[in-house]
Design a protein around this motif. Structure first.
Motif, short mmCIF file in Angstrom:
data_model
loop_
_atom_site.label_atom_id
_atom_site.label_comp_id
_atom_site.label_asym_id
_atom_site.label_seq_id
_atom_site.Cartn_x
_atom_site.Cartn_y
_atom_site.Cartn_z
N ALA A 81 0.80 -1.23 0.00
CA ALA A 81 0.00 0.00 0.00
C ALA A 81 0.83 1.27 0.00
CB ALA A 81 -0.97 0.00 1.19
N ALA A 82 2.11 1.21 0.38
CA ALA A 82 2.96 2.41 0.37
C ALA A 82 4.08 2.30 -0.67
CB ALA A 82 3.56 2.65 1.75
N GLY A 92 4.08 -2.19 3.47
CA GLY A 92 5.15 -2.69 2.64
C GLY A 92 6.48 -2.01 2.92
N ARG A 93 7.50 -2.44 2.19
CA ARG A 93 8.85 -1.90 2.34
C ARG A 93 9.01 -0.70 1.39
NH1 ARG A 93 11.69 -6.48 4.76
NH2 ARG A 93 10.59 -8.42 4.27
N ALA A 94 9.16 0.48 1.97
CA ALA A 94 9.27 1.70 1.18
C ALA A 94 9.76 2.81 2.07
CB ALA A 94 7.91 2.07 0.57
N GLU A 95 10.12 3.94 1.46
CA GLU A 95 10.53 5.10 2.23
C GLU A 95 10.33 6.36 1.40
OE1 GLU A 95 14.66 4.89 3.18
OE2 GLU A 95 15.31 4.64 1.10
N GLY A 96 10.28 7.50 2.09
CA GLY A 96 10.23 8.78 1.40
C GLY A 96 8.83 9.36 1.28
N ARG A 125 2.70 9.63 0.51
CA ARG A 125 1.56 10.15 -0.26
C ARG A 125 0.74 8.99 -0.84
NH1 ARG A 125 4.36 12.92 -3.17
NH2 ARG A 125 4.55 11.61 -5.03
N ILE A 126 1.42 7.99 -1.38
CA ILE A 126 0.72 6.83 -1.95
C ILE A 126 -0.03 6.06 -0.87
CG2 ILE A 126 1.15 4.56 -3.01
CD1 ILE A 126 3.44 6.02 -4.57
N PHE A 127 0.59 5.90 0.29
CA PHE A 127 -0.06 5.19 1.38
C PHE A 127 -1.37 5.89 1.77
CE2 PHE A 127 0.57 3.42 5.95
CZ PHE A 127 -0.14 2.28 5.64
N VAL A 128 -1.32 7.20 1.92
CA VAL A 128 -2.52 7.96 2.28
C VAL A 128 -3.60 7.80 1.21
CG1 VAL A 128 -3.44 10.29 2.59
CG2 VAL A 128 -1.35 9.61 3.78
N GLU A 129 -3.22 7.91 -0.05
CA GLU A 129 -4.21 7.78 -1.12
C GLU A 129 -4.83 6.39 -1.15
OE1 GLU A 129 -1.90 8.81 -4.53
OE2 GLU A 129 -1.97 10.97 -4.13
N ASN A 130 -4.01 5.37 -0.97
CA ASN A 130 -4.54 4.01 -0.96
C ASN A 130 -5.42 3.75 0.25
OD1 ASN A 130 -3.47 3.12 -3.40
ND2 ASN A 130 -1.53 2.49 -2.48
N LEU A 131 -5.07 4.35 1.37
CA LEU A 131 -5.90 4.18 2.57
C LEU A 131 -7.24 4.89 2.42
CD1 LEU A 131 -3.21 4.46 5.37
CD2 LEU A 131 -4.58 2.45 4.81
N ARG A 132 -7.26 6.02 1.75
CA ARG A 132 -8.54 6.68 1.48
C ARG A 132 -9.42 5.78 0.62
NH1 ARG A 132 -5.86 12.58 0.34
NH2 ARG A 132 -5.86 13.33 2.51
N PHE A 133 -8.81 5.17 -0.38
CA PHE A 133 -9.54 4.20 -1.21
C PHE A 133 -10.05 3.05 -0.34
CE2 PHE A 133 -9.25 0.10 -3.42
CZ PHE A 133 -10.17 0.28 -4.44
N ALA A 134 -9.19 2.54 0.54
CA ALA A 134 -9.56 1.42 1.41
C ALA A 134 -10.74 1.78 2.31
CB ALA A 134 -8.35 1.00 2.25
#
Length: 250
Positions: free
Chosen positions: A73-74, A106-110, A115-124
């Motif tokens: 998700a991130a 997931g494994r990510a940084e930055g 931003r992607i995590f927040v957008e995917n969580l809004r979708f979720a």
């Protein structure tokens, strides 16, 4: 104290439906799952009904295990896969009669990952709201999951605030958070109703929550939390025996 058996770790020598029956027999109040997707959700629901036990949560899929994925998700560039996995998990939970989905970052940084995590969580959250399902995010420790995006409660709180949806909560795992930050009582009191679920295990060996660095029973007595407590540990003895001893110590 209502206790949920995490069937990703407990009764692992049995098929998933057998694990549900064993947890119900041993007196657990609920069960939670990691990735039970090989079992049709209707079959899982039937096993929960037969056992007279509540079903709590599942995780979104981890992704490509051979490539080292531990959630999506991130992860930049994996948005379509992440959203497909979220939709699958929400649909499965709704059909199985479960109340929550843990969205794995997931494994990510930055900044892009955040931003992607927040957008995917809004979708979720939009997906989950239709079914009355709670969405959970969980900080993990970097010793067990190197490179994981979400590793602390302050970060998790900021993510929840950025998403801005009432169905999103934090899953607080005492094992992970003892390794990363400690200070559980003050942290949990500060998080308040942002905590949607608590999981317990001993530290550092992740076995029964009756040993190690944290007095789990004392900790739980200090906080104003009325939800289920998930027993997510690697058993060294029968889970029913541990549960009986845990309850008798209260």
């Amino acid at each position: 104290m209502r206790v949920s058996a995490n069937l990703g770790f407990l009764y692992a020598d049995q098929p998933v439906t057998g694990r549900i029956a064993s947890a119900a027999r041993d007196g657990f109040d609920a069960v939670e799952f990691h990735w039970p997707y090989d079992v049709p959700p209707e079959q899982l629901r039937a096993a929960l009904t037969a056992g007279g036990i509540q079903g709590v949560s599942i995780n979104t899929r981890r992704g490509n295990l051979d490539a080292g994925d531990f959630g999506l998700a991130a992860v930049p560039g994996r948005e379509d896969e992440a959203r497909a996995g979220i939709a699958e998990a929400v649909d499965y939970a709704a059909r199985a009669g479960l109340s929550a989905v843990h969205v794995m970052a997931g494994r990510a940084e930055g900044e892009a990952a955040g931003r992607i995590f927040v957008e995917n969580l809004r979708f979720a959250c939009e997906q989950a709201e239709r079914h009355g399902i709670t969405m959970l995010i969980e900080p993990l420790n970097l010793r067990d999951v190197p490179g994981y995006f979400l590793t602390g409660t302050d970060h998790a709180r900021r993510i929840v605030a950025a998403v801005g949806h009432p169905t999103l909560r934090i899953m607080y795992d005492v094992y992970h958070m003892q390794i990363m930050q400690g200070d559980h009582v003050r942290t949990l009191q500060g998080l308040g109703d942002l905590v949607g679920h608590i999981q317990i295990a001993s530290v550092p060996d992740r076995t029964e929550p009756d040993r190690g660095e944290v007095d789990i029973r004392w900790l739980l007595d200090q906080i104003a939390y009325s939800g289920l407590v998930g027993a997510e540990y690697h058993p060294t003895r029968a889970p029913g025996d541990w549960l009986r001893d845990f309850r008798s110590s209260s």
